[in-house]
Design an enzyme around this catalytic site. Structure first.
Site, PDB file in Angstrom:
ATOM      1  N   VAL A 139      -2.197  11.258  -1.129  1.00 17.22           N
ATOM      2  CA  VAL A 139      -2.547   9.908  -1.561  1.00 17.22           C
ATOM      3  C   VAL A 139      -2.927   9.054  -0.361  1.00 17.22           C
ATOM      4  CG1 VAL A 139      -1.029   9.989  -3.583  1.00 17.22           C
ATOM      5  CG2 VAL A 139      -0.156   9.070  -1.442  1.00 17.22           C
ATOM      6  N   CYS A 140      -3.877   8.138  -0.578  1.00 15.22           N
ATOM      7  CA  CYS A 140      -4.220   7.089   0.373  1.00 15.22           C
ATOM      8  C   CYS A 140      -4.579   5.859  -0.449  1.00 15.22           C
ATOM      9  CB  CYS A 140      -5.352   7.512   1.309  1.00 15.22           C
ATOM     10  SG  CYS A 140      -6.946   7.682   0.498  1.00 15.22           S
ATOM     11  N   GLN A 141      -5.137   4.835   0.164  1.00 17.00           N
ATOM     12  CA  GLN A 141      -5.363   3.595  -0.575  1.00 17.00           C
ATOM     13  C   GLN A 141      -6.572   3.659  -1.496  1.00 17.00           C
ATOM     14  OE1 GLN A 141      -2.922   1.394  -0.217  1.00 17.00           O
ATOM     15  NE2 GLN A 141      -3.760   0.246  -1.935  1.00 17.00           N
TER      16      GLN A 141
END
Length: 238
Positions: A139-141
């Site tokens: 996950v990232c933004q």
């Protein structure tokens, strides 16, 4: 004349046999074709935020957050692992100092984004915590860094990798999970807002306040025109 015809036919036959044998030898001495090595790699699985929650809850995927420390500290999924793909660049060579100064005066000031560089130890750090057959949800933004990180891990031999298509900004708000539709988060902000910082957030808050004031003023003038007129008459220069 008949004997000459026989001789000529025999010579032609021998010549054709010689040519055939030479061609046959040439064919037999050709180098064998080399076999191409075909490398088969697992594909990265891109899922929605709801599907991602199901992978964690039902299939035992571990959440790996690859954002930088500033966004991770503002908000992250509870019980996740943190290995940033980019780390803050604190080098003090002249070129880096100039770039960092320019960055901090523009992107850093307005968007709160730190000056970073690629984490060269990313794959090694992940490999020290997980085996290649581990189930990982990256996950990232916004989904870009997790996609790049997934490609690196895929090349390193990791087989079960998934990413949220649009990143944590697509996660439904709320710190308490409800019917597996969101993630329980930790931090001062919501997961979908963890990427917002700097003057942009301040400007957003000011715009929200001004918008609220204007709406209230419009409603007051609409429903209480006499009182609004008296207030305007009290303003100097009206």
């Amino acid at each position: 004349m008949a004997s000459l015809g026989c001789c000529s036919s025999l010579s032609l036959t021998r010549t054709s046999q010689l040519n055939f044998s030479n061609n046959h030898k040439r064919i037999m001495t050709c180098k064998p074709l080399r076999k191409r090595n075909v490398e088969i790699r697992a594909e990265v699985n891109y899922v929605s935020s709801d599907e991602a929650k199901e992978l964690v809850a039902a299939e035992g995927y571990a959440v790996l957050d690859v954002r930088d420390s500033s966004q991770y500290d503002r908000a992250h999924i509870k019980s996740c692992y943190h290995v940033p793909l980019f780390i803050e660049d604190k080098d003090n060579d002249p070129g880096t100092i100039v770039k960092r100064t320019v960055h901090n005066n523009f992107s850093g000031l307005f968007f709160g984004i730190p000056f970073t560089k690629r984490n060269t130890e990313f794959v090694k750090s992940v490999g020290s915590q997980f085996s290649p057959d581990s189930k990982l949800l990256l996950v990232c933004q916004e989904g870009l860094r997790s996609s790049a990180a997934a490609n690196e891990l895929e090349k390193a031999g990791f087989e079960n990798i998934s990413c949220i298509t649009s990143g944590l900004q697509s996660v439904k708000p709320g710190k308490i999970p409800h019917l597996y539709r969101t993630f329980e988060s930790v931090g001062s902000a919501e997961l979908q807002n963890a990427g917002k910082a700097g003057l942009v957030t301040v400007q957003g808050k000011i715009s929200a306040v001004l918008g609220t004031v204007l709406i209230c003023a419009y409603l007051f003038i609409t429903f209480f025109p006499d009182q609004a007129e008296k207030i305007l008459q009290m303003v100097p220069g009206s």
